[in-house]
Write a protein that holds these residues in place. Structure first.
Motif, PDB file in Angstrom:
ATOM      1  N   TYR A  99      20.635  -5.802 -27.569  1.00 30.30           N
ATOM      2  CA  TYR A  99      21.730  -5.140 -26.704  1.00 30.30           C
ATOM      3  C   TYR A  99      21.002  -4.156 -25.782  1.00 30.30           C
ATOM      4  O   TYR A  99      21.366  -4.045 -24.830  1.00 30.30           O
ATOM      5  N   LYS A 100      19.972  -3.283 -26.242  1.00 28.93           N
ATOM      6  CA  LYS A 100      19.348  -2.389 -25.670  1.00 28.93           C
ATOM      7  C   LYS A 100      18.595  -2.792 -24.249  1.00 28.93           C
ATOM      8  O   LYS A 100      18.438  -2.442 -23.243  1.00 28.93           O
ATOM      9  N   ALA A 101      18.017  -4.045 -24.405  1.00 26.02           N
ATOM     10  CA  ALA A 101      17.082  -4.669 -23.518  1.00 26.02           C
ATOM     11  C   ALA A 101      17.914  -5.239 -22.447  1.00 26.02           C
ATOM     12  O   ALA A 101      17.634  -5.248 -21.361  1.00 26.02           O
ATOM     13  N   ILE A 102      19.401  -5.718 -22.735  1.00 24.65           N
ATOM     14  CA  ILE A 102      20.380  -5.917 -21.671  1.00 24.65           C
ATOM     15  C   ILE A 102      20.553  -4.861 -20.648  1.00 24.65           C
ATOM     16  O   ILE A 102      20.455  -5.150 -19.526  1.00 24.65           O
ATOM     17  N   TYR A 134       9.378 -11.533 -27.131  1.00 21.48           N
ATOM     18  CA  TYR A 134      10.037 -10.823 -26.067  1.00 21.48           C
ATOM     19  C   TYR A 134      11.551 -11.480 -26.048  1.00 21.48           C
ATOM     20  O   TYR A 134      11.639 -12.677 -26.118  1.00 21.48           O
ATOM     21  N   TRP A 135      12.469 -10.604 -25.870  1.00 22.46           N
ATOM     22  CA  TRP A 135      13.703 -11.027 -25.690  1.00 22.46           C
ATOM     23  C   TRP A 135      13.951 -11.668 -24.528  1.00 22.46           C
ATOM     24  O   TRP A 135      13.496 -11.457 -23.453  1.00 22.46           O
ATOM     25  N   LEU A 136      15.033 -12.790 -24.622  1.00 23.81           N
ATOM     26  CA  LEU A 136      15.433 -13.482 -23.662  1.00 23.81           C
ATOM     27  C   LEU A 136      17.011 -13.446 -23.367  1.00 23.81           C
ATOM     28  O   LEU A 136      17.620 -13.025 -24.554  1.00 23.81           O
ATOM     29  N   ASP A 137      17.630 -13.730 -22.374  1.00 31.32           N
ATOM     30  CA  ASP A 137      19.105 -13.554 -22.199  1.00 31.32           C
ATOM     31  C   ASP A 137      19.721 -14.910 -22.865  1.00 31.32           C
ATOM     32  O   ASP A 137      20.189 -15.704 -21.906  1.00 31.32           O
ATOM     33  N   GLU A 173      21.336 -14.901 -37.234  1.00 31.36           N
ATOM     34  CA  GLU A 173      20.266 -14.827 -36.127  1.00 31.36           C
ATOM     35  C   GLU A 173      21.124 -15.464 -34.915  1.00 31.36           C
ATOM     36  O   GLU A 173      21.367 -16.638 -35.031  1.00 31.36           O
ATOM     37  N   ASP A 174      21.649 -14.714 -34.138  1.00 31.75           N
ATOM     38  CA  ASP A 174      22.277 -15.216 -32.984  1.00 31.75           C
ATOM     39  C   ASP A 174      21.579 -14.742 -31.566  1.00 31.75           C
ATOM     40  O   ASP A 174      21.951 -15.125 -30.765  1.00 31.75           O
ATOM     41  N   CYS A 175      20.386 -14.050 -31.530  1.00 32.11           N
ATOM     42  CA  CYS A 175      19.525 -13.917 -30.237  1.00 32.11           C
ATOM     43  C   CYS A 175      18.353 -14.574 -30.166  1.00 32.11           C
ATOM     44  O   CYS A 175      17.660 -14.622 -31.381  1.00 32.11           O
ATOM     45  N   TYR A 189      19.827  -7.103 -33.670  1.00 33.13           N
ATOM     46  CA  TYR A 189      19.182  -5.682 -33.823  1.00 33.13           C
ATOM     47  C   TYR A 189      17.686  -5.378 -34.329  1.00 33.13           C
ATOM     48  O   TYR A 189      17.304  -4.527 -34.304  1.00 33.13           O
ATOM     49  N   SER A 190      16.876  -6.673 -34.326  1.00 34.76           N
ATOM     50  CA  SER A 190      15.576  -6.681 -34.242  1.00 34.76           C
ATOM     51  C   SER A 190      14.938  -5.907 -33.244  1.00 34.76           C
ATOM     52  O   SER A 190      15.478  -5.712 -32.090  1.00 34.76           O
ATOM     53  N   SER A 191      13.908  -5.271 -33.315  1.00 35.43           N
ATOM     54  CA  SER A 191      13.065  -4.579 -31.956  1.00 35.43           C
ATOM     55  C   SER A 191      11.959  -5.424 -31.708  1.00 35.43           C
ATOM     56  O   SER A 191      11.158  -5.760 -32.215  1.00 35.43           O
ATOM     57  N   LEU A 192      12.067  -5.781 -30.408  1.00 30.54           N
ATOM     58  CA  LEU A 192      11.092  -6.675 -29.801  1.00 30.54           C
ATOM     59  C   LEU A 192      10.799  -6.325 -28.244  1.00 30.54           C
ATOM     60  O   LEU A 192      11.702  -5.376 -27.672  1.00 30.54           O
ATOM     61  N   TYR A 193       9.722  -6.598 -27.626  1.00 28.34           N
ATOM     62  CA  TYR A 193       9.561  -6.278 -26.359  1.00 28.34           C
ATOM     63  C   TYR A 193      10.515  -7.199 -25.427  1.00 28.34           C
ATOM     64  O   TYR A 193      11.348  -7.972 -26.278  1.00 28.34           O
ATOM     65  N   TYR A 194      10.593  -7.380 -24.251  1.00 30.95           N
ATOM     66  CA  TYR A 194      11.687  -8.067 -23.424  1.00 30.95           C
ATOM     67  C   TYR A 194      11.217  -8.373 -21.939  1.00 30.95           C
ATOM     68  O   TYR A 194      10.341  -7.821 -21.445  1.00 30.95           O
TER      69      TYR A 194
END
Length: 203
Positions: A99-102, A134-137, A173-175, A189-194
């Protein structure tokens, strides 16, 4: 030319015109065939005129299209690098939740990245640290198993899952994140790069 000569010339031309109008039964014949070409709808001149009009209309349409593209708001690309035909920001300094990455991508003038095809996946992956995530949308928060873009609300155009993924461990697990050229689902809510993309895409 003085005024007397000018008047004489006008009277002379007028008389010749009246004489021609009164004596010629079919004035078109006096065109020696040239009028036929102009008046004939199937003439070369008519065809060329129609072709010219078509070209003008095509150019007008292209101009309108270009003007519309130029009128679109341009995203900021500070801190973005070109990968393929698009621009991306790859965050490698700190990890955040999905959510923060967004929000951080929106603050940069873009959105969290959605990979469009395998070619783009390979090009982006070549820029990433091996072993980092890394987070993706991409998410299935709305409907389990239906992965879509948060920004557009539409089905994502390309997915490449790691073996056994997505597995939705503990139904929580939804993201989706990218690691070593493959995707997996994880708790949002896991902490990853993005990865951000500079363009706002609506598929």
């Amino acid at each position: 030319m003085d005024i007397t000569r000018l008047l004489f010339f006008i009277i002379f031309v007028w008389q010749k015109y009246e004489s021609l109008a009164n004596t010629v039964e079919n004035p078109v014949q006096e065109c020696f065939g040239f009028c036929d070409q102009i008046l004939d709808p199937n003439s070369t001149y008519e065809q060329k005129w129609n072709e010219t009009e078509t070209r003008i209309k095509t150019l007008q349409d292209k101009i309108i299209q270009i003007e519309n593209e130029l009128a679109k708001p341009k995203p900021k690309i500070d801190g973005f690098i070109q990968i393929g035909s698009r621009y991306f920001h790859i965050e490698v300094d700190f990890r955040v939740t999905w959510y923060k990455a967004i929000q951080l991508c929106l603050d940069k003038g873009g959105q969290l990245a959605v990979i469009q095809n395998e070619e783009e996946l390979n090009a982006i992956s070549a820029k990433l640290d091996e072993g980092s995530s890394y987070w993706l949308d991409i998410n299935d928060l709305a409907y389990e198993g239906q992965f879509e873009s948060w920004a557009s609300g539409k089905k994502t155009p390309y997915l490449k899952w790691y073996h056994g993924e997505p597995n939705n461990v503990n139904d929580d697990e939804d993201c989706v994140f990218l690691k070593n050229r493959e995707m997996s689902d994880i708790h949002c809510y896991s902490s990853l790069y993005y990865i951000c993309q500079s363009d706002i895409v609506d598929w």
